[in-house]
Design a protein around this motif. Structure first.
Motif, short mmCIF file in Angstrom:
data_model
loop_
_atom_site.label_atom_id
_atom_site.label_comp_id
_atom_site.label_asym_id
_atom_site.label_seq_id
_atom_site.Cartn_x
_atom_site.Cartn_y
_atom_site.Cartn_z
N ILE A 25 0.83 -1.20 0.00
CA ILE A 25 0.00 0.00 0.00
C ILE A 25 0.87 1.25 0.00
CG2 ILE A 25 -1.62 1.35 1.39
CD1 ILE A 25 -2.78 -1.44 2.31
N GLU A 26 1.94 1.24 0.81
CA GLU A 26 2.82 2.41 0.86
C GLU A 26 3.48 2.67 -0.49
OE1 GLU A 26 6.82 3.80 3.19
OE2 GLU A 26 5.29 2.72 4.35
N GLU A 27 3.90 1.59 -1.17
CA GLU A 27 4.57 1.72 -2.47
C GLU A 27 3.60 2.08 -3.59
OE1 GLU A 27 6.76 -1.81 -3.49
OE2 GLU A 27 7.74 -1.86 -1.54
N ASP A 28 2.41 1.46 -3.58
CA ASP A 28 1.50 1.59 -4.71
C ASP A 28 0.05 1.35 -4.28
OD1 ASP A 28 0.24 1.61 -7.19
OD2 ASP A 28 1.27 -0.17 -7.95
N PRO A 29 -0.57 2.34 -3.67
CA PRO A 29 -1.95 2.13 -3.19
C PRO A 29 -2.92 1.75 -4.30
CG PRO A 29 -1.25 4.42 -2.87
CD PRO A 29 -0.07 3.67 -3.37
N THR A 30 -2.78 2.34 -5.47
CA THR A 30 -3.67 2.00 -6.58
C THR A 30 -3.44 0.57 -7.04
OG1 THR A 30 -3.69 4.32 -7.28
CG2 THR A 30 -4.37 2.68 -8.92
N GLY A 31 -2.20 0.14 -7.10
CA GLY A 31 -1.88 -1.23 -7.47
C GLY A 31 -2.39 -2.23 -6.44
N PHE A 32 -2.32 -1.86 -5.16
CA PHE A 32 -2.84 -2.75 -4.13
C PHE A 32 -4.34 -2.95 -4.32
CE2 PHE A 32 -5.03 -3.32 -0.07
CZ PHE A 32 -4.50 -4.55 0.29
N ILE A 33 -5.07 -1.87 -4.48
CA ILE A 33 -6.52 -1.98 -4.68
C ILE A 33 -6.82 -2.82 -5.92
CG2 ILE A 33 -8.60 -0.67 -5.30
CD1 ILE A 33 -7.89 -0.45 -2.31
N ALA A 34 -6.09 -2.60 -7.00
CA ALA A 34 -6.31 -3.37 -8.24
C ALA A 34 -6.03 -4.85 -8.02
CB ALA A 34 -5.44 -2.81 -9.36
N SER A 35 -5.07 -5.18 -7.17
CA SER A 35 -4.70 -6.58 -6.95
C SER A 35 -5.80 -7.38 -6.25
CB SER A 35 -3.41 -6.67 -6.13
OG SER A 35 -3.65 -6.38 -4.76
N LEU A 36 -6.75 -6.70 -5.64
CA LEU A 36 -7.80 -7.38 -4.88
C LEU A 36 -8.93 -7.89 -5.78
CD1 LEU A 36 -7.98 -5.04 -1.77
CD2 LEU A 36 -6.56 -7.08 -2.14
N GLU A 37 -8.85 -7.59 -7.06
CA GLU A 37 -9.82 -8.07 -8.05
C GLU A 37 -9.01 -8.67 -9.19
OE1 GLU A 37 -14.00 -8.11 -9.43
OE2 GLU A 37 -13.30 -7.11 -7.64
N ASP A 38 -8.81 -9.98 -9.16
CA ASP A 38 -7.96 -10.66 -10.14
C ASP A 38 -8.71 -11.86 -10.71
OD1 ASP A 38 -5.92 -11.60 -11.72
OD2 ASP A 38 -4.54 -12.02 -10.07
N ARG A 39 -9.73 -11.58 -11.51
CA ARG A 39 -10.58 -12.62 -12.08
C ARG A 39 -9.88 -13.45 -13.14
NH1 ARG A 39 -16.14 -12.01 -11.20
NH2 ARG A 39 -16.61 -10.30 -9.78
N GLU A 40 -8.72 -13.00 -13.58
CA GLU A 40 -7.99 -13.74 -14.61
C GLU A 40 -6.70 -14.37 -14.08
OE1 GLU A 40 -7.56 -11.01 -17.84
OE2 GLU A 40 -9.72 -10.79 -18.08
N ALA A 41 -6.48 -14.30 -12.78
CA ALA A 41 -5.30 -14.89 -12.13
C ALA A 41 -4.00 -14.40 -12.76
CB ALA A 41 -5.39 -16.41 -12.15
N LYS A 42 -3.90 -13.11 -12.97
CA LYS A 42 -2.70 -12.53 -13.56
C LYS A 42 -1.64 -12.19 -12.52
CE LYS A 42 -4.90 -10.58 -17.63
NZ LYS A 42 -5.19 -9.35 -18.39
N GLY A 43 -2.02 -12.22 -11.24
CA GLY A 43 -1.10 -11.87 -10.17
C GLY A 43 0.01 -12.89 -10.00
N ASP A 44 0.96 -12.54 -9.15
CA ASP A 44 2.09 -13.43 -8.87
C ASP A 44 1.61 -14.74 -8.26
OD1 ASP A 44 3.85 -11.49 -9.75
OD2 ASP A 44 4.18 -10.67 -7.73
N PRO A 45 2.42 -15.79 -8.36
CA PRO A 45 2.09 -17.05 -7.68
C PRO A 45 1.93 -16.82 -6.18
CG PRO A 45 3.90 -17.37 -9.21
CD PRO A 45 3.66 -15.88 -9.12
N ILE A 46 1.24 -17.74 -5.54
CA ILE A 46 0.95 -17.67 -4.11
C ILE A 46 1.99 -18.50 -3.34
CG2 ILE A 46 -0.74 -18.28 -2.32
CD1 ILE A 46 -1.78 -16.11 -4.12
#
Length: 188
Positions: A40-61
């Motif tokens: 959040i400190e680095e990229d608040p907009t990116g954090f919010i966007a990461s919470l909706e990932d219907r295509e599983a584009k985010g990093d591995p878990i």
């Protein structure tokens, strides 16, 4: 109470909950809270966007044992009642109700200790189920530890039935038992 899509204008209350020791992750809560605060400190907009990932584009878990697995499609909603009062998330595999063994259920939720015993988790799960049904799944599975009676009550209040007792995959630790519940969903 309502479920809201996470947004920047609600982020301050989410940050306050993290700073008070709350986390949406019950497996590694302190680490997850720290990582989310850094993100959040680095990229608040990116954090919010990461919470909706219907295509599983985010990093591995990362699993608790340090192994990594592919991300599943998913999204998170915040419980809101004149302020932040919890988080509920949904993940799935497209085209099937089955989940990989490392994924402990379709839905996870967490309410801060200072907001518990007000019915937020029960209501949030009930509100999320119609949204989840749009994915075409016949049911959702939820897991809980055998001694987590409040979570079991949340699930059964929403139509969940105990399917079985099972042992979590080794990535979570040695011989850790859990309960698998299933909630049927209406056809989409």
């Amino acid at each position: 109470m309502q479920l809201i899509v996470p947004a920047l204008d609600h982020l301050d209350e989410y940050i306050a909950a993290l700073k008070q020791g709350w986390s949406s992750d019950n497996i590694a809560p302190e680490e997850t809270a720290r990582e989310e605060l850094e993100f959040i400190e680095e990229d608040p907009t990116g954090f919010i966007a990461s919470l909706e990932d219907r295509e599983a584009k985010g990093d591995p878990i990362a699993l608790p044992d340090g192994t990594f697995v592919a991300r599943l499609p998913g999204y998170r909603r915040w419980m809101w009642d004149d302020g932040f009062c919890g988080s509920i998330s949904f993940r799935w595999q497209p085209g099937t109700a089955e989940l990989p063994a490392h994924c402990l259920g379709h839905i996870g939720y967490a309410v801060p200790s200072w907001k518990r015993n007000r019915g937020y988790a029960t209501k949030a799960l009930g509100m999320l189920l119609p949204e989840v049904a749009k994915e075409g799944l016949p049911h959702v599975d939820l897991t809980t530890d055998p001694d987590n009676l409040p979570s079991q009550r949340v699930i059964t209040a929403n139509g969940g039935r105990l399917v079985k007792r099972f042992t979590k995959v080794a990535a979570y630790g040695d011989n850790l038992e859990a309960l698998l519940f299933r909630i049927p969903l209406p056809p989409a």
